[in-house]
Design a protein around this motif. Structure first.
Motif, PDB file in Angstrom:
ATOM      1  N   ASN A 196       0.844  -1.198   0.000  1.00  0.00           N
ATOM      2  CA  ASN A 196       0.000   0.000   0.000  1.00  0.00           C
ATOM      3  C   ASN A 196       0.877   1.244   0.000  1.00  0.00           C
ATOM      4  O   ASN A 196       0.868   2.041   0.934  1.00  0.00           O
ATOM      5  CB  ASN A 196      -0.905   0.008   1.234  1.00  0.00           C
ATOM      6  CG  ASN A 196      -2.096  -0.911   1.077  1.00  0.00           C
ATOM      7  OD1 ASN A 196      -2.602  -1.103  -0.030  1.00  0.00           O
ATOM      8  ND2 ASN A 196      -2.553  -1.493   2.176  1.00  0.00           N
ATOM      9  N   SER A 218      -5.543  -6.625  -2.870  1.00  0.00           N
ATOM     10  CA  SER A 218      -6.516  -6.639  -1.774  1.00  0.00           C
ATOM     11  C   SER A 218      -7.069  -8.031  -1.532  1.00  0.00           C
ATOM     12  O   SER A 218      -7.235  -8.821  -2.456  1.00  0.00           O
ATOM     13  CB  SER A 218      -7.685  -5.704  -2.088  1.00  0.00           C
ATOM     14  OG  SER A 218      -8.614  -5.753  -1.029  1.00  0.00           O
ATOM     15  N   LYS A 270      -6.047   1.558  -5.360  1.00  0.00           N
ATOM     16  CA  LYS A 270      -6.052   0.780  -4.103  1.00  0.00           C
ATOM     17  C   LYS A 270      -6.271   1.696  -2.903  1.00  0.00           C
ATOM     18  O   LYS A 270      -6.961   1.333  -1.936  1.00  0.00           O
ATOM     19  CB  LYS A 270      -4.745  -0.010  -3.967  1.00  0.00           C
ATOM     20  CG  LYS A 270      -4.634  -0.796  -2.654  1.00  0.00           C
ATOM     21  CD  LYS A 270      -5.755  -1.811  -2.514  1.00  0.00           C
ATOM     22  CE  LYS A 270      -5.690  -2.770  -1.362  1.00  0.00           C
ATOM     23  NZ  LYS A 270      -5.163  -2.432  -0.095  1.00  0.00           N
ATOM     24  N   HIS A 325      -9.866   2.379  -2.804  1.00  0.00           N
ATOM     25  CA  HIS A 325     -10.491   1.131  -2.336  1.00  0.00           C
ATOM     26  C   HIS A 325     -10.486   1.114  -0.805  1.00  0.00           C
ATOM     27  O   HIS A 325     -11.479   0.820  -0.150  1.00  0.00           O
ATOM     28  CB  HIS A 325      -9.732  -0.074  -2.902  1.00  0.00           C
ATOM     29  CG  HIS A 325     -10.021  -1.390  -2.229  1.00  0.00           C
ATOM     30  ND1 HIS A 325      -9.501  -1.713  -0.983  1.00  0.00           N
ATOM     31  CD2 HIS A 325     -10.780  -2.443  -2.591  1.00  0.00           C
ATOM     32  CE1 HIS A 325      -9.925  -2.902  -0.616  1.00  0.00           C
ATOM     33  NE2 HIS A 325     -10.707  -3.382  -1.589  1.00  0.00           N
ATOM     34  N   ASN A 326      -9.346   1.447  -0.235  1.00  0.00           N
ATOM     35  CA  ASN A 326      -9.224   1.422   1.234  1.00  0.00           C
ATOM     36  C   ASN A 326     -10.060   2.510   1.885  1.00  0.00           C
ATOM     37  O   ASN A 326     -10.615   2.301   2.968  1.00  0.00           O
ATOM     38  CB  ASN A 326      -7.756   1.545   1.651  1.00  0.00           C
ATOM     39  CG  ASN A 326      -7.005   0.238   1.462  1.00  0.00           C
ATOM     40  OD1 ASN A 326      -7.385  -0.582   0.638  1.00  0.00           O
ATOM     41  ND2 ASN A 326      -5.952   0.046   2.212  1.00  0.00           N
ATOM     42  N   LYS A 385      -7.362   1.041  15.126  1.00  0.00           N
ATOM     43  CA  LYS A 385      -6.060   1.493  14.612  1.00  0.00           C
ATOM     44  C   LYS A 385      -6.177   1.759  13.108  1.00  0.00           C
ATOM     45  O   LYS A 385      -7.176   1.413  12.472  1.00  0.00           O
ATOM     46  CB  LYS A 385      -5.010   0.409  14.857  1.00  0.00           C
ATOM     47  CG  LYS A 385      -4.850   0.049  16.332  1.00  0.00           C
ATOM     48  CD  LYS A 385      -3.620   0.711  16.917  1.00  0.00           C
ATOM     49  CE  LYS A 385      -3.597   0.693  18.426  1.00  0.00           C
ATOM     50  NZ  LYS A 385      -3.192  -0.526  19.047  1.00  0.00           N
ATOM     51  N   GLN A 386      -5.147   2.323  12.536  1.00  0.00           N
ATOM     52  CA  GLN A 386      -5.125   2.554  11.088  1.00  0.00           C
ATOM     53  C   GLN A 386      -3.690   2.687  10.609  1.00  0.00           C
ATOM     54  O   GLN A 386      -2.830   3.131  11.347  1.00  0.00           O
ATOM     55  CB  GLN A 386      -5.918   3.801  10.727  1.00  0.00           C
ATOM     56  CG  GLN A 386      -5.537   5.039  11.517  1.00  0.00           C
ATOM     57  CD  GLN A 386      -6.372   6.243  11.151  1.00  0.00           C
ATOM     58  OE1 GLN A 386      -6.660   6.464   9.993  1.00  0.00           O
ATOM     59  NE2 GLN A 386      -6.769   7.013  12.141  1.00  0.00           N
ATOM     60  N   ARG A 430     -12.114   6.834  13.776  1.00  0.00           N
ATOM     61  CA  ARG A 430     -10.988   6.032  14.316  1.00  0.00           C
ATOM     62  C   ARG A 430     -10.168   6.908  15.258  1.00  0.00           C
ATOM     63  O   ARG A 430      -9.660   6.437  16.280  1.00  0.00           O
ATOM     64  CB  ARG A 430     -10.121   5.483  13.174  1.00  0.00           C
ATOM     65  CG  ARG A 430     -10.853   4.431  12.360  1.00  0.00           C
ATOM     66  CD  ARG A 430      -9.924   3.589  11.524  1.00  0.00           C
ATOM     67  NE  ARG A 430     -10.676   2.727  10.625  1.00  0.00           N
ATOM     68  CZ  ARG A 430     -10.178   1.699   9.964  1.00  0.00           C
ATOM     69  NH1 ARG A 430      -8.907   1.378  10.086  1.00  0.00           N
ATOM     70  NH2 ARG A 430     -10.938   0.979   9.175  1.00  0.00           N
TER      71      ARG A 430
HETATM   72  C1  6PG Z   1      -6.930  -5.005   1.698  1.00  0.00           C
HETATM   73  C2  6PG Z   1      -6.802  -4.075   2.897  1.00  0.00           C
HETATM   74  C3  6PG Z   1      -5.427  -3.955   3.410  1.00  0.00           C
HETATM   75  C4  6PG Z   1      -5.282  -2.963   4.545  1.00  0.00           C
HETATM   76  C5  6PG Z   1      -5.961  -3.379   5.779  1.00  0.00           C
HETATM   77  C6  6PG Z   1      -5.603  -2.558   7.018  1.00  0.00           C
HETATM   78  O1  6PG Z   1      -7.449  -4.510   0.715  1.00  0.00           O
HETATM   79  O2  6PG Z   1      -6.544  -6.170   1.773  1.00  0.00           O
HETATM   80  O3  6PG Z   1      -7.238  -2.801   2.510  1.00  0.00           O
HETATM   81  O4  6PG Z   1      -4.618  -3.534   2.344  1.00  0.00           O
HETATM   82  O5  6PG Z   1      -3.935  -2.838   4.805  1.00  0.00           O
HETATM   83  O6  6PG Z   1      -7.330  -3.378   5.613  1.00  0.00           O
HETATM   84  O7  6PG Z   1      -5.862  -1.205   6.906  1.00  0.00           O
HETATM   85  P1  6PG Z   1      -5.875  -0.300   8.210  1.00  0.00           P
HETATM   86  O8  6PG Z   1      -4.832  -0.836   9.139  1.00  0.00           O
HETATM   87  O9  6PG Z   1      -5.560   1.105   7.781  1.00  0.00           O
HETATM   88  O10 6PG Z   1      -7.249  -0.443   8.793  1.00  0.00           O
END
Ligand code: 6PG
Length: 469
Positions: free
Chosen positions: A104, A130, A184, A187-188, A260-261, A289
């Motif tokens: 990412n 993803s 991506k 997407h997130n 968390k993030q 968050r």
């Molecule tokens: C995916 C997810 C992944 C992401 C996690 C954690 O598409 O497989 O988006 O790439 O890293 O979901 O994201 P956070 O830690 O920011 O919640």
């Protein structure tokens, strides 16, 4: 044996190991690389046959083992590590080789790396992957961006390993430069929005409807069998069934309410601000968050302020409305994300095809959902669609469900249940569909105190008024 492996992968953590085993399952030979000897050995023993899957801690041995043009994927933490790995590979690479960053990474980092490597004759792809660890093993959604010509070398592997939706691979060449990482990232951002909305609906069902975990499990499971069918609704249903193995009751009730993030949702929000694109449901998901992280302050404030006791509601009717409101707000979230992609495509020259993006999100990725089949069709019917809300196929879906969103937002406000994602989704809808907003007043204020000028509804031109004190 040198020069014989089809695909290389650097970073043999869970994602990397799973991805490389997936590559091997699909008939390609693959070679891994990691500085950690244990990880290298683990892959070799899991791969079984070293003529198919092999690995080394040494970058030179790794590169020499790959057939040219080399296709080397990096599944390492985003940031400096990517640059370090690139530098460690560079002395051993040849012109025309391909490096694919599957992490990412922030999209401007990808642009920088692409330009740097281009000078050296190396093709660089930023490819969003993803689906988490399971997806990497069984079929992720892959979002590659980079050189169209070089993509032909990567395509067979990616199409084979990706998830399939009714037989169609969930991967497509998305555009030049950082298009893949950008897609991506959004997407997130959408993922953050959908997760926030799901958590609010859970809160509402629990506090207003008194649904226990077993009923929540069944409710989300039944929603997953309908139009809300999606990975996130499916796992939500399963989460409510999970018993706590360290104590009594259900695990979900024991988990600390601090989310968390890693930053991708925040980047989506920040970049949307830069582009001037409203994505309020994603913005609030990031803010929530942040509010969640203030646990101690929240506990202190909780003692100071009273909260209304939620009025009782008819459970069945609440569940029905919650389903409609979740569907409505999911649509708003996808609408905002797709809108951001459309504008980013113009701004950064990505030439994104939104129909293609929705298509490769239909399976494998975290935001996969039945809705994405409808979104794909909406953009296939009109490639220039500005916003999902303007799609004739979405109008009835929105009209049918907005009433429930209104009722629940009003209920939440009166009864002290925070529904910021849902109310932002509703406000986004109300504002986007208002032909006249009160921002004429803001223009008047700006002109009043700063001579910032304004335009008029009834005449062309730029106007300024000497406002009377
Ligand atoms: C995916 C997810 C992944 C992401 C996690 C954690 O598409 O497989 O988006 O790439 O890293 O979901 O994201 P956070 O830690 O920011 O919640």
């Amino acid at each position: 044996m040198a020069d014989t492996y089809d695909f290389g992968l650097v970073g043999l953590g869970v994602m990397g190991r799973n991805f490389i085993l997936n590559v091997a399952d699909n008939g390609f030979t693959a070679y891994g690389n990691d500085l950690d000897e244990e990880k290298v050995n683990a892959l070799i023993s899991e791969g079984g046959d070293t003529s198919k899957v092999n690995a080394s801690t040494d970058a030179k041995t790794f590169v020499a083992a790959l057939s040219t043009p080399r296709k080397i994927m990096l599944l390492v933490p985003a940031g400096k590590v990517v640059d370090i790995v690139i530098e460690s590979l560079l002395p051993h690479l040849d012109q025309g080789d391909i490096i694919i960053d599957g992490g990412n990474s922030f999209f401007t980092d990808t642009d920088r790396r692409e330009a740097y490597l281009k000078e050296k004759g190396i093709n660089f792809f930023g490819a969003g992957v993803s689906g988490g660890a399971k997806g990497a093993r069984k079929g992720p959604s892959i979002m590659p961006g980079g050189s169209r010509e070089a993509y032909q070398y990567v395509k067979p592997v990616f199409e084979a390993v990706s998830a399939k939706y009714k037989g169609e691979p969930c991967v497509a060449y998305l555009g030049p430069k950082s298009a893949g990482n950008y897609v991506k990232m959004v997407h997130n951002g959408i993922e953050y929005g959908l997760m926030q909305l799901t958590s609010e609906i859970y809160d509402l069902l629990k506090k207003a409807g008194g649904l226990d975990n077993e009923t929540l499990h069944q409710t989300f499971a039944s929603w997953n069998a309908g139009r809300l069918q999606s990975f996130l609704v499916e796992i939500t249903s399963q989460i409510f069934a999970q018993k706590d193995d360290l104590g009594d009751g259900h695990l979900v009730d024991k988990i600390l309410d601090k989310a968390k993030q890693k930053g991708t949702g925040k980047w989506t929000s920040q970049n949307a601000m830069d582009l001037g694109i409203p994505v309020p449901t994603i913005d609030i998901a990031v803010s929530m968050r942040e509010i969640s992280a203030l646990k101690n302050e929240r506990l202190e404030a909780d003692k100071i302020y009273d909260r209304p006791t939620p009025e009782s509601v008819v459970k069945d009717s609440l569940v029905g409305k919650a389903e409609q409101a979740l569907y409505f707000s999911f649509i708003m979230t996808y609408a905002q994300g797709m809108h951001q992609l459309a504008d980013a495509s113009n701004e950064y020259g990505y030439e994104l095809q939104l129909g293609e993006i929705a298509k490769i999100w239909r399976a494998g990725c975290i935001i996969r959902a039945a809705l994405l089949a409808d979104i794909t069709e909406a953009f296939q019917a009109d490639a220039g669609l500005r916003n999902l809300l303007l799609s004739p196929s979405f109008v009835p879906k929105v009209k049918e469900t907005v009433g429930a969103a209104r009722e629940l937002v009003a209920y939440g406000a009166t009864n002290g249940i925070p529904l910021p994602g849902l109310s932002n989704a509703l406000t986004y809808f109300d504002a986007y569909t208002s032909g006249r907003l009160p921002l004429n007043l803001i223009q008047a204020q700006r002109d009043y105190f700063g001579s910032h000028t304004y335009e008029r509804l009834d005449q062309e031109g730029i106007f300024h008024t000497e406002w009377e004190d």
